[in-house]
Design a protein around this motif. Structure first.
Motif, mmCIF file in Angstrom:
data_model
loop_
_atom_site.group_PDB
_atom_site.id
_atom_site.type_symbol
_atom_site.label_atom_id
_atom_site.label_comp_id
_atom_site.label_asym_id
_atom_site.label_seq_id
_atom_site.Cartn_x
_atom_site.Cartn_y
_atom_site.Cartn_z
ATOM 1 N N LEU A 252 49.724 43.683 34.874
ATOM 2 C CA LEU A 252 49.456 44.173 36.228
ATOM 3 C C LEU A 252 47.959 44.161 36.523
ATOM 4 O O LEU A 252 47.536 43.770 37.628
ATOM 5 C CB LEU A 252 50.016 45.594 36.373
ATOM 6 C CG LEU A 252 49.996 46.214 37.761
ATOM 7 C CD1 LEU A 252 50.818 45.395 38.740
ATOM 8 C CD2 LEU A 252 50.508 47.635 37.709
ATOM 9 N N GLN A 253 47.131 44.568 35.576
ATOM 10 C CA GLN A 253 45.682 44.545 35.771
ATOM 11 C C GLN A 253 45.165 43.120 35.917
ATOM 12 O O GLN A 253 44.271 42.851 36.729
ATOM 13 C CB GLN A 253 44.992 45.258 34.611
ATOM 14 C CG GLN A 253 45.151 46.772 34.642
ATOM 15 C CD GLN A 253 44.509 47.452 33.448
ATOM 16 O OE1 GLN A 253 44.207 46.802 32.439
ATOM 17 N NE2 GLN A 253 44.310 48.748 33.550
ATOM 18 N N ALA A 254 45.727 42.188 35.143
ATOM 19 C CA ALA A 254 45.323 40.783 35.265
ATOM 20 C C ALA A 254 45.699 40.226 36.632
ATOM 21 O O ALA A 254 44.930 39.456 37.240
ATOM 22 C CB ALA A 254 45.981 39.956 34.164
ATOM 23 N N PHE A 255 46.856 40.622 37.142
ATOM 24 C CA PHE A 255 47.269 40.173 38.472
ATOM 25 C C PHE A 255 46.328 40.709 39.541
ATOM 26 O O PHE A 255 45.952 39.990 40.476
ATOM 27 C CB PHE A 255 48.709 40.633 38.735
ATOM 28 C CG PHE A 255 49.156 40.428 40.152
ATOM 29 C CD1 PHE A 255 49.499 39.170 40.618
ATOM 30 C CD2 PHE A 255 49.218 41.502 41.037
ATOM 31 C CE1 PHE A 255 49.907 38.988 41.929
ATOM 32 C CE2 PHE A 255 49.625 41.325 42.338
ATOM 33 C CZ PHE A 255 49.978 40.057 42.792
ATOM 34 N N LEU A 256 45.933 41.975 39.434
ATOM 35 C CA LEU A 256 45.042 42.559 40.436
ATOM 36 C C LEU A 256 43.650 41.940 40.387
ATOM 37 O O LEU A 256 42.982 41.790 41.413
ATOM 38 C CB LEU A 256 44.960 44.076 40.227
ATOM 39 C CG LEU A 256 46.256 44.853 40.497
ATOM 40 C CD1 LEU A 256 46.096 46.315 40.095
ATOM 41 C CD2 LEU A 256 46.677 44.760 41.950
#
Length: 365
Positions: free
Chosen positions: A35-39
C-alpha cells in the motif's frame, strides 16, 4: 481410534480464540508495504491535488448484520493523526462570563494541564450565535479535521451543528475537562480511533494510520485495532468474515479471510435460533389453547350452578283498574248531525233579487 465430537459451545470458543489472534503479522506487513509503494508511485501531478498524508483504514466485513448499533473506541499504540491536523473544542458557558472570557479561561486551563493539540476553542454561546447560518456551519466543518466537546454540553450540540457533521463522520467526541489527567485523556482520544457498527449492514470502517508512518507502526496499529474490535463486539459465534486494508484512492487489500469451517457453526446457530422461534410460537399456541379450555370450563360451571339454584316463583303484581274511556264525538259527526238553520237560507235567497231590483231602478233613473 476414537474420534472426538465437538459440541457447538466448544466450536464457538475455538472460533473466538482463533479470532483473538486473527491477523498474521507477516501478512499485514506485506499488505502495508504494498500500500505504501502504491501511494508513493503516484505521479507528481496527482500528488498536488492530494493531501500530504492519506489516511489508512481497516474495512471489517461481518458474518451477520448486528442486531444493535454500537460505538467502539479503539486505543492505538501509535498516533494515527499527523501534527498538522487541527482540532476544535466546544466548551460550556461559564457563569458570569462573556464568550471571549470563557475562551481565555479554557486556554489557560489547557496550557496549565499541558494540552497542546487543540487549535481553537468555541464556547456554546458563540456556536449558537456566530455559526447559526448554513454557510458558517459548512465553513466550520471544512476548517477542522476533528472536533471535541465538553461532556456537559454534548447533548446540546446536534441541534446546532446539523446533519453534515454526522454524515462526514466528524461527530464531536466527549472529553471530561474536570479530569485530573486531562492531557493523557485528550491525547488518547485524538490519537486513538473509533468504529461505528450499525444494524443496517455487515460492513464498517475505522481509520487506523496515515501514509507518513512506518510499516512497523502501521502493523502494530492494525493488530491492536483488530483485537479490540473482536473483544468488544456484542455478537455470538464467529464474527469476522473478511478484513481489508485500504486508503482513499487504493484497492482494498485482504489481510484476513475466515475459514469455511465457520459455515457449519453459523448453520448450527441459525438452526438454533429458528428452533427457538418455532418453540416460542408453539408455546404461545399451547397457552392460548389452555386459556380457551379454562374459559369454557368456567362457563360450564356457571351454567350448572345456575341450574342447581332454586328459581324463586314470580308473583304477579296487581295493576290498578283502568277507567273505561269515554268516546268523545268527533267534529265531523257533529257537523253532519247539526242541521243548518232555514232562516238564513231564506234571507240569502231574498237578498239576491233585492239587489237586482235596486240596480234596475238606478238604470231607469
Amino acid at each position: 481410534m476414537r474420534m472426538r465430537s465437538f459440541g457447538t459451545r466448544e466450536v464457538d470458543s475455538m472460533a473466538e480464540k482463533k479470532e483473538a489472534t486473527l491477523v498474521d503479522r507477516s501478512q499485514v506487513k506485506k499488505a502495508v508495504q504494498a500500500l505504501q509503494a502504491f501511494l508513493k508511485s503516484k505521479s507528481s501531478a496527482e500528488s498536488l491535488f492530494l493531501e500530504e498524508t492519506q489516511p489508512i483504514s481497516l474495512l471489517f466485513t461481518l458474518w451477520k448484520i448486528p442486531k444493535e448499533t454500537q460505538n467502539i473506541r479503539i486505543p492505538l499504540p501509535h498516533g494515527q493523526r499527523s501534527d498538522t491536523e487541527e482540532v476544535c473544542l466546544f466548551t460550556r458557558d461559564e457563569p458570569k462570563m462573556t464568550p471571549e472570557q470563557t475562551q481565555r479561561f479554557y486556554k489557560k486551563l489547557l496550557e496549565e494541564r499541558g494540552v497542546k493539540n487543540i487549535s481553537e476553542i468555541i464556547p456554546y454561546k458563540a456556536l449558537k450565535t456566530e455559526y447559526k447560518p448554513y454557510e458558517a456551519k459548512r465553513r466550520l466543518l471544512g476548517n477542522f479535521d476533528m472536533f471535541l466537546s465538553d461532556q456537559r454540553v454534548r447533548r446540546l450540540l446536534p441541534s446546532h451543528l446539523g446533519k453534515h457533521f454526522y454524515e462526514r463522520k466528524k461527530t464531536p467526541l466527549c472529553v471530561n475537562l474536570q479530569s485530573k489527567h486531562l492531557a493523557r485523556d485528550i491525547q488518547r482520544i485524538i490519537q486513538g480511533t473509533s468504529l461505528t457498527v450499525t444494524n443496517k449492514g455487515c460492513c464498517c470502517m475505522a481509520r487506523v494510520a496515515h501514509s507518513g508512518m512506518t510499516a512497523d507502526e502501521v502493523t502494530e496499529n492494525v493488530e491492536a485495532a483488530v483485537q479490540t474490535v473482536v473483544a468488544k463486539l456484542r455478537m455470538k459465534g464467529p464474527i469476522m468474515k473478511v478484513i481489508h486494508l485500504k486508503s482513499q484512492t487504493s484497492v482494498a487489500l485482504p489481510i484476513y479471510t475466515s475459514d469455511l469451517s465457520h459455515l457449519s457453526v453459523l448453520d448450527s446457530t441459525n438452526s438454533k435460533e429458528a428452533s427457538g422461534k418455532k418453540k416460542g410460537k408453539k408455546n404461545k399456541a399451547e397457552d392460548e389453547k389452555q386459556e380457551e379450555t379454562k374459559t369454557e370450563l368456567k362457563k360450564r360451571k356457571n351454567k350448572e350452578g345456575e341450574e342447581e339454584e332454586d328459581i324463586p316463583q314470580l308473583v304477579p303484581i296487581e295493576t290498578p283498574s283502568k277507567k273505561p274511556k269515554v268516546e268523545k264525538p268527533s267534529r265531523k259527526k257533529q257537523m253532519q248531525k247539526a242541521p243548518r238553520p232555514a232562516m238564513k237560507n231564506v234571507s240569502k235567497v231574498q237578498s239576491k233579487p233585492a239587489k237586482k231590483t235596486g240596480k234596475m231602478e238606478q238604470k231607469t233613473l
